[in-house]
Every structure is written in C-alpha cells, then in structure tokens.
Design an enzyme around this catalytic site. Structure first.
Site, short mmCIF file in Angstrom:
data_model
loop_
_atom_site.label_atom_id
_atom_site.label_comp_id
_atom_site.label_asym_id
_atom_site.label_seq_id
_atom_site.Cartn_x
_atom_site.Cartn_y
_atom_site.Cartn_z
N HIS A 198 0.79 -1.24 0.00
CA HIS A 198 0.00 0.00 0.00
C HIS A 198 0.82 1.28 0.00
O HIS A 198 0.42 2.30 0.58
CB HIS A 198 -0.95 0.00 1.21
N GLU A 224 -1.41 0.52 -9.92
CA GLU A 224 -2.82 0.80 -9.69
C GLU A 224 -3.14 2.29 -9.67
O GLU A 224 -4.29 2.68 -9.80
CB GLU A 224 -3.31 0.16 -8.40
N HIS A 279 -5.94 -3.92 -11.05
CA HIS A 279 -6.45 -3.45 -9.76
C HIS A 279 -7.96 -3.33 -9.83
O HIS A 279 -8.53 -2.93 -10.84
CB HIS A 279 -5.83 -2.09 -9.43
#
Length: 376
Positions: A184, A235, A285
């Site tokens: 992340h 993404e 994604h």
C-alpha cells in the site's frame, strides 16, 4: 445512430456514467478515482458537448478527443475518460449482440481466476480470513502484512513484524495457494529494500506497491533491487506512457492497471500488450464493486498474459446492489460472461450514497510525532 444523453451520477464515493443512444440502448461505465468522485463528475460534464450527437461506435476516436481536449493530465481526467470508454464498449457489445471480450479478439480462457482481498490486520485475523477464503475455493489471497504502527517502528521491528504476519498466512494456507502481498505504498525506498527481501522465503506470487507513486524511477529501482521477489506496480498509474517508463526502467513483473482509472478497456488492453512485450503479466487493480469487476473480466478473458483477477468481498455484498452482474462467483473463479456488452445492469434510482472504500478522505495515518505518514 447517435448519443442522445450523457448521465454522470455520484453516489457517495462511487461515480457512474450512463450513455443513451438514439436506438434505445444504454451503456454503463464507472470511474475509479474514489478520492475525488465529484471532480471526475465535473470532467464528464465537460465532455457532454462533444459526446451528444456523436457516433458511439467511434470508441478510439472519442478516447483521444476527450483525453486531449485540454492540455491537462492526471487521474481525474483519465478516470472520466475511463468511465465513458467502458460505457462505449458496453454499447457496442449490446448493439452487436456479443460480449465485450468477443470484440477484443475472442476469449483465450474459459474462466477467470480470482484472488480475494483480505480486509484484516495482524497475523491472527489474516490467517483466519485466508483459511476461510481457501475453504471457499480461492487459490490466491491478497493481504497487507504491515503492522498498524508501521510509521513509528524501528527498521528491525518493521521487518520482523511484517515477515511474521506473512509467515502466519503462508503456514495457514500451505504451498498450493498463491500469496499476493500488498504494501500500500507505505514504505520509503530504503525501508522497502529491507522489508521485501525478508518476505522471499514465503515465495509470494508478488509484492505490490511498497513505495509511493511520486516517482516512476523510484518504483522501478525498488523493483530491480527486490532480490528475486516479483514486484507489482501500477494501480495509480494512468497511461501507457507511464507504464512504458516503468517497464523500460526494469520495473514491475506484474502490471496493475485499474480499468476505471487507466483509460478504460481501450487503454488497459494497450497496457496489457505493452506488458506482454516485456514478458510482464497483468493483475488488474479492482476494489470498487461489480461493474468494474465485470469490465476487468472482459479484458482478462481476451489477453494471454492475465494471471489472476482482484476480487473484493464488496462484489458479493453488492451482488444485488445498483450494479448487478450477469455472472456470480463460483468458488475462486468467475465464469466468462456470455451476455451482450458488459453483462451489467445499472439501477441508479436509489440515491443512497455508496461507501466503496470505507475511508474518509481526510483520515490518513499520522506518526507519533504528528507528521503525515505514507497513506494508502
């Protein structure tokens, strides 16, 4: 035949587009810039004068016209283009009476492998969720093993805690399930160079987005130095030109375009072809519900370098929601849809706001000293 109506609708953090044509068809699309849906809506409103009265079959022409109308770029613009593009492909499939994948060259597989997003945190919760996913038929799971206080830990604690959580999931699911490790964008490049190699012994299918997206060259550098751990990026990238820079600099082995952000079906299939030239695979994604899942599935069905499709628990929860897909999950797989177009019915009569991300935009992680940590 022409486009007679352009409908752009915001429902909470969700943004949808419907295009109506003079022959009575409706094409549906969705954007994925979930942080700023009203901004994407405003861009689609600016698109309306071009689209009204236009031939909906000229998909590639409309993509370039909308993308290059003004000398500005970014995720808000490409998200708006994405939503319109997906709706145009839906219209074309409906008009010709075939699923979108047939228009992309036909299917190369009979079903779509899924990996489930695990929402938990910590070794115990993630191991339990992974075990449940495998029992439900999934052959791959994706999770974030970083501890909640990642911004304040010593490097030693950060590495050992992350590795221990990954180990717990691997020990639970065994050797026949692929692990996709999601970081992340929370680490600095120097932290990533310590954390990522520590995960290698658990043989993850990929490790995704360890560092922020500010620099493509930094993402590529971390990928090159990952010591044999396959990396996934993309993404938050928007165009083939960004993906080309990443791949040319030795970046990702797995590219992660989001069809609601990276230019829709038209552009994502170009990204997939570009990746194929670099022997890179596609793991798109996807976390915003059934409509974007179905758009992704049509691309997955038609490209040779697809590996696994991201699938959120939200897809099951919203199965009877505003965007309803013509196929349902079968264990860890989705059938290739056979309905014309995307195979999605969109009902926006209910104006209840959707909460697709579960995160207020202003709620970001802070370090113990009050400074801003790297956010998701």
């Amino acid at each position: 035949m022409e486009i007679t109506a352009v409908e752009s609708v915001v429902r909470g953090d969700a943004h949808f587009v419907q295009l109506r044509t003079s022959d009575g068809l409706v094409g549906v699309g969705q954007s994925a810039c979930w942080g700023y849906p009203t901004a994407v809506h405003a861009v689609v409103e600016a698109f309306r004068p071009h689209l009204l009265g236009a031939d909906p079959n000229r998909i590639e022409h409309h993509w370039h016209h909308l993308y290059r109308m003004g000398p500005f770029r970014g995720s808000v613009l490409t998200a708006a283009v994405s939503a319109v593009d997906i709706a145009l492909w839906d219209l074309l499939g409906k008009r010709l009476g075939v699923p979108v994948w047939q228009l992309l060259g036909g299917r190369v597989r009979d079903r779509i492998r899924l990996h489930l997003l695990l929402p938990g945190t910590g070794a115990e919760a993630l191991a339990a969720q992974a075990a449940a996913a495998v029992a439900d038929g999934f052959t791959a799971v994706k999770f974030d093993p970083l501890p909640a206080d990642y911004g304040d830990l010593s490097l030693h604690r950060l590495v050992t805690a992350t590795e221990a959580t990954t180990a717990a999931v691997r020990e639970t699911v065994g050797p026949d399930v692929d692990l996709l490790v999601e970081l992340h964008r929370k680490l600095t490049p120097l932290q990533a160079e310590a954390v990522v190699p520590a995960l290698a012994r658990h043989l993850p299918l990929l490790v995704e987005d360890p560092v922020q997206i500010d620099s493509i060259s930094s993402q590529a550098t971390v990928a090159r130095r990952a010591l044999g751990v396959p990396m996934a990026n993309g993404e938050r990238l928007h165009t083939i030109w960004e993906f080309k820079e990443l791949l040319a600099q030795g970046g990702a082995q797995y590219v992660r375009p989001d069809l609601g952000l990276a230019g829709g079906i038209s552009h994502a299939r170009k990204i997939a072809a570009l990746a194929e030239a670099y022997h890179a695979a596609v793991v798109s994604h996807n976390c915003l519900g059934p409509l974007l899942t179905m758009a992704s599935v049509h691309l997955d069905a038609a490209i040779p370098n697809f590996v696994t499709q991201e699938y959120s628990p939200l897809d099951d929860q919203l199965a009877d929601g505003p965007a309803r897909a013509c196929v349902r999950r079968q264990g860890g797989w989705l059938p290739v849809p056979e309905e014309p177009g995307l195979g999605v019915t969109l009902d926006l009569a209910d104006d209840t706001p959707l909460d697709l991300t579960g995160r207020p935009l202003t709620r970001i992680p802070l370090r113990a000293d009050g400074s801003v940590a790297y956010a998701v």
